[in-house]
Design a protein around this motif. Structure first.
Motif, PDB file in Angstrom:
ATOM      1  N   GLN A 318      73.183  90.095  47.249  1.00  0.00           N
ATOM      2  CA  GLN A 318      73.829  89.569  48.512  1.00  0.00           C
ATOM      3  C   GLN A 318      72.800  89.912  49.977  1.00  0.00           C
ATOM      4  OE1 GLN A 318      75.736  92.165  50.571  1.00  0.00           O
ATOM      5  NE2 GLN A 318      73.901  93.440  49.848  1.00  0.00           N
ATOM      6  N   ARG A 319      71.622  90.427  49.450  1.00  0.00           N
ATOM      7  CA  ARG A 319      70.742  90.574  50.624  1.00  0.00           C
ATOM      8  C   ARG A 319      69.677  89.403  50.829  1.00  0.00           C
ATOM      9  NH1 ARG A 319      68.748  95.140  49.249  1.00  0.00           N
ATOM     10  NH2 ARG A 319      70.713  96.232  49.444  1.00  0.00           N
ATOM     11  N   THR A 320      70.246  88.270  50.706  1.00  0.00           N
ATOM     12  CA  THR A 320      69.506  86.809  50.573  1.00  0.00           C
ATOM     13  C   THR A 320      70.341  85.602  51.293  1.00  0.00           C
ATOM     14  OG1 THR A 320      70.785  86.263  48.429  1.00  0.00           O
ATOM     15  CG2 THR A 320      68.822  87.769  48.323  1.00  0.00           C
ATOM     16  N   GLU A 321      69.705  84.855  51.610  1.00  0.00           N
ATOM     17  CA  GLU A 321      70.398  83.765  52.132  1.00  0.00           C
ATOM     18  C   GLU A 321      71.866  83.413  51.363  1.00  0.00           C
ATOM     19  OE1 GLU A 321      68.180  80.154  52.984  1.00  0.00           O
ATOM     20  OE2 GLU A 321      69.593  79.463  54.222  1.00  0.00           O
ATOM     21  N   HIS A 322      72.720  82.980  51.910  1.00  0.00           N
ATOM     22  CA  HIS A 322      74.025  82.865  51.103  1.00  0.00           C
ATOM     23  C   HIS A 322      74.387  83.962  50.090  1.00  0.00           C
ATOM     24  CE1 HIS A 322      73.251  78.868  53.016  1.00  0.00           C
ATOM     25  NE2 HIS A 322      72.243  78.523  52.249  1.00  0.00           N
ATOM     26  N   GLY A 323      74.138  85.094  50.587  1.00  0.00           N
ATOM     27  CA  GLY A 323      74.323  86.268  49.867  1.00  0.00           C
ATOM     28  C   GLY A 323      76.098  86.457  49.360  1.00  0.00           C
ATOM     29  N   GLU A 324      76.773  85.675  50.287  1.00  0.00           N
ATOM     30  CA  GLU A 324      78.252  85.805  49.908  1.00  0.00           C
ATOM     31  C   GLU A 324      78.503  85.092  48.601  1.00  0.00           C
ATOM     32  OE1 GLU A 324      76.987  84.547  52.648  1.00  0.00           O
ATOM     33  OE2 GLU A 324      77.331  85.767  54.510  1.00  0.00           O
ATOM     34  N   GLN A 325      77.644  84.049  48.169  1.00  0.00           N
ATOM     35  CA  GLN A 325      77.928  83.426  46.887  1.00  0.00           C
ATOM     36  C   GLN A 325      77.931  84.041  45.564  1.00  0.00           C
ATOM     37  OE1 GLN A 325      79.685  80.582  47.834  1.00  0.00           O
ATOM     38  NE2 GLN A 325      79.325  81.079  49.876  1.00  0.00           N
ATOM     39  N   GLY A 589      85.387  76.737  58.777  1.00  0.00           N
ATOM     40  CA  GLY A 589      84.709  75.711  58.916  1.00  0.00           C
ATOM     41  C   GLY A 589      83.100  75.817  58.915  1.00  0.00           C
ATOM     42  N   TYR A 590      82.706  76.873  58.203  1.00  0.00           N
ATOM     43  CA  TYR A 590      81.250  77.105  58.024  1.00  0.00           C
ATOM     44  C   TYR A 590      80.537  76.247  56.742  1.00  0.00           C
ATOM     45  CZ  TYR A 590      82.436  81.398  60.716  1.00  0.00           C
ATOM     46  OH  TYR A 590      83.067  82.208  61.749  1.00  0.00           O
ATOM     47  N   PRO A 591      79.737  75.467  57.025  1.00  0.00           N
ATOM     48  CA  PRO A 591      79.099  74.536  56.038  1.00  0.00           C
ATOM     49  C   PRO A 591      78.283  75.867  55.216  1.00  0.00           C
ATOM     50  CG  PRO A 591      78.517  73.768  58.157  1.00  0.00           C
ATOM     51  CD  PRO A 591      79.167  74.945  58.336  1.00  0.00           C
ATOM     52  N   ASP A 592      77.954  76.599  55.799  1.00  0.00           N
ATOM     53  CA  ASP A 592      76.867  77.722  54.863  1.00  0.00           C
ATOM     54  C   ASP A 592      77.833  78.660  54.385  1.00  0.00           C
ATOM     55  OD1 ASP A 592      77.608  79.100  57.205  1.00  0.00           O
ATOM     56  OD2 ASP A 592      75.452  79.494  57.594  1.00  0.00           O
ATOM     57  N   CYS A 593      79.141  78.769  54.357  1.00  0.00           N
ATOM     58  CA  CYS A 593      79.826  79.522  53.569  1.00  0.00           C
ATOM     59  C   CYS A 593      81.357  78.950  53.709  1.00  0.00           C
ATOM     60  CB  CYS A 593      80.037  81.103  54.146  1.00  0.00           C
ATOM     61  SG  CYS A 593      80.863  82.109  53.042  1.00  0.00           S
ATOM     62  N   PRO A 594      81.600  77.862  52.781  1.00  0.00           N
ATOM     63  CA  PRO A 594      82.799  77.348  52.430  1.00  0.00           C
ATOM     64  C   PRO A 594      83.986  78.296  51.888  1.00  0.00           C
ATOM     65  CG  PRO A 594      81.454  76.363  51.344  1.00  0.00           C
ATOM     66  CD  PRO A 594      80.296  77.396  51.929  1.00  0.00           C
ATOM     67  N   GLY A 595      85.059  77.947  51.710  1.00  0.00           N
ATOM     68  CA  GLY A 595      86.165  78.833  51.291  1.00  0.00           C
ATOM     69  C   GLY A 595      86.072  78.875  49.715  1.00  0.00           C
ATOM     70  N   ASP A 596      85.123  78.324  49.126  1.00  0.00           N
ATOM     71  CA  ASP A 596      85.156  78.770  47.625  1.00  0.00           C
ATOM     72  C   ASP A 596      83.536  79.139  47.268  1.00  0.00           C
ATOM     73  OD1 ASP A 596      87.980  77.060  46.517  1.00  0.00           O
ATOM     74  OD2 ASP A 596      86.650  76.220  48.356  1.00  0.00           O
ATOM     75  N   PRO A 597      83.615  79.689  45.860  1.00  0.00           N
ATOM     76  CA  PRO A 597      82.127  80.015  45.480  1.00  0.00           C
ATOM     77  C   PRO A 597      81.343  78.579  45.384  1.00  0.00           C
ATOM     78  CG  PRO A 597      83.836  80.935  44.206  1.00  0.00           C
ATOM     79  CD  PRO A 597      84.731  79.975  45.051  1.00  0.00           C
ATOM     80  N   ARG A 598      80.137  78.611  45.831  1.00  0.00           N
ATOM     81  CA  ARG A 598      79.357  77.383  45.977  1.00  0.00           C
ATOM     82  C   ARG A 598      77.840  77.753  45.660  1.00  0.00           C
ATOM     83  NH1 ARG A 598      83.155  75.070  45.075  1.00  0.00           N
ATOM     84  NH2 ARG A 598      84.299  73.381  46.221  1.00  0.00           N
ATOM     85  N   ASP A 714      62.344  86.446  56.619  1.00  0.00           N
ATOM     86  CA  ASP A 714      62.795  85.715  57.401  1.00  0.00           C
ATOM     87  C   ASP A 714      64.131  86.400  58.233  1.00  0.00           C
ATOM     88  OD1 ASP A 714      63.192  83.519  59.286  1.00  0.00           O
ATOM     89  OD2 ASP A 714      64.085  82.082  57.597  1.00  0.00           O
ATOM     90  N   ASP A 715      64.036  86.299  59.561  1.00  0.00           N
ATOM     91  CA  ASP A 715      65.135  86.939  60.114  1.00  0.00           C
ATOM     92  C   ASP A 715      66.288  85.791  60.389  1.00  0.00           C
ATOM     93  OD1 ASP A 715      66.664  88.720  61.810  1.00  0.00           O
ATOM     94  OD2 ASP A 715      65.414  88.538  63.521  1.00  0.00           O
ATOM     95  N   ARG A 716      66.932  85.922  59.347  1.00  0.00           N
ATOM     96  CA  ARG A 716      68.087  84.888  59.317  1.00  0.00           C
ATOM     97  C   ARG A 716      69.208  85.370  58.530  1.00  0.00           C
ATOM     98  NH1 ARG A 716      68.420  79.244  57.844  1.00  0.00           N
ATOM     99  NH2 ARG A 716      66.248  79.010  58.139  1.00  0.00           N
ATOM    100  N   GLY A 717      70.634  85.336  58.992  1.00  0.00           N
ATOM    101  CA  GLY A 717      71.811  86.090  58.559  1.00  0.00           C
ATOM    102  C   GLY A 717      72.015  85.337  57.329  1.00  0.00           C
ATOM    103  N   THR A 718      72.993  86.020  56.406  1.00  0.00           N
ATOM    104  CA  THR A 718      73.239  85.505  55.279  1.00  0.00           C
ATOM    105  C   THR A 718      73.980  84.016  55.362  1.00  0.00           C
ATOM    106  OG1 THR A 718      75.175  86.760  55.449  1.00  0.00           O
ATOM    107  CG2 THR A 718      73.275  87.583  53.971  1.00  0.00           C
ATOM    108  N   SER A 719      74.893  83.977  56.347  1.00  0.00           N
ATOM    109  CA  SER A 719      75.803  82.697  56.538  1.00  0.00           C
ATOM    110  C   SER A 719      76.389  83.228  57.890  1.00  0.00           C
ATOM    111  CB  SER A 719      76.716  82.343  55.628  1.00  0.00           C
ATOM    112  OG  SER A 719      77.769  83.013  55.638  1.00  0.00           O
ATOM    113  N   ARG A 720      77.045  82.120  58.427  1.00  0.00           N
ATOM    114  CA  ARG A 720      77.992  82.404  59.660  1.00  0.00           C
ATOM    115  C   ARG A 720      79.051  83.215  59.665  1.00  0.00           C
ATOM    116  NH1 ARG A 720      78.538  76.893  62.639  1.00  0.00           N
ATOM    117  NH2 ARG A 720      77.239  75.576  61.093  1.00  0.00           N
TER     118      ARG A 720
END
Ligand SMILES: Nc1nc2c(c(=O)[nH]1)N[C@H]1C(S)=C(S)[C@@H](COP(=O)(O)OP(=O)(O)OC[C@H]3O[C@@H](n4cnc5c(=O)[nH]c(N)nc54)[C@H](O)[C@@H]3O)O[C@H]1N2
Ligand SMILES: Nc1nc2c(c(=O)[nH]1)N[C@H]1C(S)=C(S)[C@@H](COP(=O)(O)OP(=O)(O)OC[C@H]3O[C@@H](n4cnc5c(=O)[nH]c(N)nc54)[C@H](O)[C@@H]3O)O[C@H]1N2
Ligand SMILES: [Mo]
Length: 751
Positions: A318-325, A589-598, A714-720
């Motif tokens: 989860q320490r990556t882009e879209h780490g929630e998924q 309404g976050y495209p980088d973290c919608p409400g389901d696993p993606r 890259d200094d970028r968050g996992t998602s919004r």
């Protein structure tokens, strides 16, 4: 010999007649950590800060933004001069404009913990902009409370099924990110007994097998038996979806469990089958993305359904882009298996990531220094620190809220090393030019200390007395003073007490106690609340040094009560169940973290043609982060004096690289020098360079000549949603470094 403690274990120490420090493991530890070997060398290393020091440009020109931070020389001053300046700055800048997030691990010890002292102090003098969450668990701490509810999310992180239960019940451990034993040496606050390897041996002897899904073979340690699934980094979600696909299409999914304990399972199944988006997440689809064999995925899914299976996800995923998924998808996969809440089955998080996961618990809290209340409620997710400094007044998203970056004029850091831990260090360097004043407390001249205006030398744990204990620990350690403070170093408590006196709040800060008085006070409060018969403080302190704690348990099963009675023990999600679909998150309404696993393709992949190697920037096996990088065990791992980078022999050969070469690792963000190690334990196309080499910039040769991977990340968050740290991965190219590599000067103090 006196007892002392570190995040990597309890130990005994003494100074010999030659003045040299001697350290040996505590006899109660059956499997002590080799990281203890770093302590002695670092004790009086020339990199220690000996006197308070003020940056020359700040002294001459006064507070203000300054491009020369990090390159300037320092002027040593008396303590009174330095403390007067700190007090003056805190009178001038107050409240929200002070950033006191001060992320970092500092040292073990319940009282002298640097952040605890800093926050208690700042709360008394007007408060500060704080930070939330951690670099460790940036995505988990936000997404798991949506999936399992706030309490359930906390349980998934802190109250996972114990290893002792896994050893007894689990048939198959499917470990995304493997089980890295070197990471379990470390527990925040320390640990006296390291028992993990024993538990692993017991599990193996009973017949547990492991499927280690990881780019590195040695994430499956020798104590375990199983198979290595060497996937392309960042493709765990496709693999989990394909395993789910097999379970669903072969009628191996537990529909009763899904109905009774989850919401959104129908949507998850639709997504896996491709009904919604026209892309069935088949094993062949996942094989093309992950580099694993289609047949292996099919066989693994069938094995998972055939016995007691635990699906575990290491923190690294989860320490990556879209780490929630990967978390959310793993919960979906575990829910299909229907074993959540059964002994040794279900979902786990962080096995092998850190020493306190699955290694027992205590039925009471630990001694804790009261922090008071912060009158300022402005905060950032901790990994957004450079964004905050560079973009005051700008808005950003976080967990359904729209927040604004404050205008920070003063940064106060004690117990952390952002020039170790943050991503894109060149950008952080620019961010650090912006405030008026930066105060850093450090025992060592770290790159962060070099970027400060006021550097105050602090003692190490060996130079003070404290109470040592970590979560789920077996002992409470009387940490004794082993040696006098180095030169003019002082305890954080003394420093803040003296500044508090200048600001007229000394009594509020000290409550009339000295440090020894606080130890006794915190201990007695803890003893009262423990509910057990433990000795009084004086008896404890006069005793042998490590008190065995009563009530230690190792039989926890995550979500067993919820499984037994899902009505009485509802989760605290909106639905009361496991949310495979979260209407709350969907509503953001976050495209980088919608409400389901993606499955969402990482942004960085657009550079795969130019930077074909996938760098894994994981935790160092030979130290804790950047701490004691000058110690013997850490130095022993360096190659050509630099941090080792491991790559596959085929990738090395294609680039004319041989073992021991100095290599240049680079991408658009920066470059570093490292020492090449060739190993078939690394998946082809992957390079591995751990974090923690002290940042050593050189304008001519490389952004870091010592090998700190955060010049590349890259200094970028996992998602919004979570805005967590994404430092685990970076795409890079590696070439042989021709010419004379410059010397590493990271450990030489500044002029
Ligand atoms: N690329 C990449 N970057 C990462 C990660 C990754 O996976 N990849 N992982 C991230 C993670 S999970 C974490 S937790 C962070 C860790 O980042 P940090 O916690 O910042 O790293 P440490 O090196 O432990 O820094 C602690 C500092 O505190 C100092 N210190 C020790 N004791 C005391 C004390 O008593 N008082 C004071 N004032 N100072 C003290 C030490 O000398 C050291 O400089 O790194 C993150 N960075
Ligand atoms: N010795 C030591 N132990 C430590 C620390 C330390 O500095 N030194 N730091 C501590 C801290 S603060 C933390 S937060 C924890 C962190 O715990 P983790 O985040 O779990 O640890 P890492 O070592 O960063 O990563 C673990 C493994 O994940 C694998 N991995 C990386 N990317 C991927 C991927 O995309 N997919 C899959 N399947 N696997 C991947 C890597 O091969 C790596 O070895 O460690 C703690 N333990
Ligand atoms: Mo961490």
């Amino acid at each position: 010999m006196s007892t002392s403690s570190s995040h990597w274990g309890t130990f005994l120490a003494s100074t010999g007649e030659d003045g040299r420090l001697r350290v040996r493991p505590h006899p109660a530890d059956p499997d002590p950590s080799p990281l203890l070997d770093n302590i002695a060398d670092a004790h009086h290393h020339p990199a220690r800060v000996g006197r308070p020091a003020i940056r020359r440009g700040w002294l001459e020109r006064g507070p203000g933004p300054d491009e020369s931070r990090g390159d300037d020389s320092f002027v040593e001053v008396d303590w009174d001069v330095a403390l007067d300046l700190v007090a003056r700055e805190l009178r001038r800048v107050r409240g929200e404009a002070v950033y006191g997030g001060s992320y970092g691990w500092a040292s073990a010890g319940r009282f002298h913990h640097a952040q605890g002292q800093l926050h208690r102090f700042l709360n008394l003098v007007g408060g500060y902009t704080s930070s939330v969450n951690s670099y460790s668990l940036g995505a988990s701490l936000v997404v798991l409370p949506h999936i399992f509810g706030p309490r359930g999310g906390h349980a998934a992180i802190r109250e996972g099924t114990d290893w002792a239960v896994i050893a007894e019940h689990t048939d198959l451990l499917v470990a995304f990110g493997g089980v890295r034993t070197a990471n379990s040496w470390v527990t925040p606050g320390g640990r006296t007994r390291h028992t993990l390897r024993d538990r692993l041996r017991a599990a193996t002897a009973r017949g547990m097998r492991v499927a280690s899904v990881s780019p590195l073979r040695d994430d499956l340690p020798g104590e375990l038996t199983g198979d290595w699934y060497p996937l392309i980094p960042g493709t765990d979600v496709p693999v989990m979806l394909a395993l789910s696909y097999v379970l669903i299409t072969e009628d191996l999914a537990d529909k009763v469990f899904l109905d009774r304990y989850t919401v959104g399972a129908d949507r998850f199944v639709d997504y896996v089958l491709g009904t919604a988006d026209g892309v069935p997440k088949t094993p062949s689809w996942a094989a093309a993305l992950s580099g694993l064999a289609e047949s292996d995925l099919v066989a693994l899914a069938r094995r998972m359904a055939a016995g007691r299976t635990m699906v575990t996800v290491s923190w690294s995923l989860q320490r990556t882009e879209h780490g929630e998924q990967p978390l959310w998808t793993a919960v979906g996969l575990a829910a299909l298996l229907g074993q959540i809440g059964l002994p040794g089955g279900g979902f786990g998080h962080g096995y092998g990531s850190i020493g306190d996961v699955g290694n027992g618990s205590l039925p009471y809290g630990l001694p804790t220094l009261p922090q008071g209340r912060n009158p300022v409620d402005t905060f950032i997710p901790c990994a957004r620190v450079a964004d905050m400094l560079l973009h005051p007044g700008e808005e950003f998203d976080y967990d359904g809220r729209r927040l604004t970056y404050p205008d920070i004029r003063l940064v106060y850091w004690a117990g952390g090393n952002p020039f170790h831990h943050h991503q894109d260090l060149r950008r952080l360097h620019r961010a650090f030019t912006r405030p008026d004043t930066i105060v850093v407390h450090e025992p060592y001249w770290t790159p962060t200390a070099r970027h400060a205006d006021i550097v105050l030398p602090v003692t190490t744990t060996l130079e003070r007395e404290d109470l040592g204990v970590g979560r789920g620990d077996s002992h409470l350690v009387a940490m004794r003073r082993v040696s006098a403070p180095y030169r003019e170093a002082r305890d954080e408590y003394t420093i803040f007490g003296d500044v508090a006196a200048r600001l007229g709040v000394a009594d509020l800060f000290t409550e009339g106690r000295d440090a020894a008085g606080w130890l006794a006070h915190l201990y007695e409060i803890w003893r009262d609340r423990s509910g057990f018969d433990v000795p009084a403080f004086d008896e404890f302190w006069a005793g042998p040094g490590a008190l065995e704690l009563p009530g230690h348990q190792e039989d926890r099963v995550l979500f067993d009560d919820f499984r037994t009675d899902p009505e009485r023990h509802r989760l605290d999600t909106p639905s009361g169940r496991i949310e495979l679909h979260s209407a709350t998150v969907a509503g953001f309404g976050y495209p980088d973290c919608p409400g389901d696993p993606r499955w969402i393709v990482p942004t960085s992949w657009r550079d795969r043609a130019r930077f074909p190697l996938h760098l894994i920037a994981n935790q160092p096996a030979t130290r804790l982060h950047s701490q004691l990088d000058m110690g013997g065990h850490s130095r022993g791992s360096k190659v050509a004096g630099r941090e080792p980078v491991r790559l596959h022999p085929d990738d090395a050969a294609a680039r004319g690289i041989t073992a021991g070469d100095v290599v240049r690792v680079h991408n658009d963000r920066g470059s570093l020098l490292a020492g090449a190690v060739l190993s078939t334990d690394v998946r082809p196309g992957v390079a591995q360079l751990s974090t923690g080499a002290w940042f050593d910039p050189s304008s001519e040769v490389a952004s870091c000549v010592h090998g700190n991977p955060n010049v590349l990340t890259d200094d970028r968050g996992t998602s919004r949603l979570a805005q967590g740290c994404t430092g685990q991965h970076a795409l890079v190219e590696i070439t042989r470094f021709a010419g004379d590599p410059p010397p590493v000067r990271a450990f030489e103090p500044p002029l």
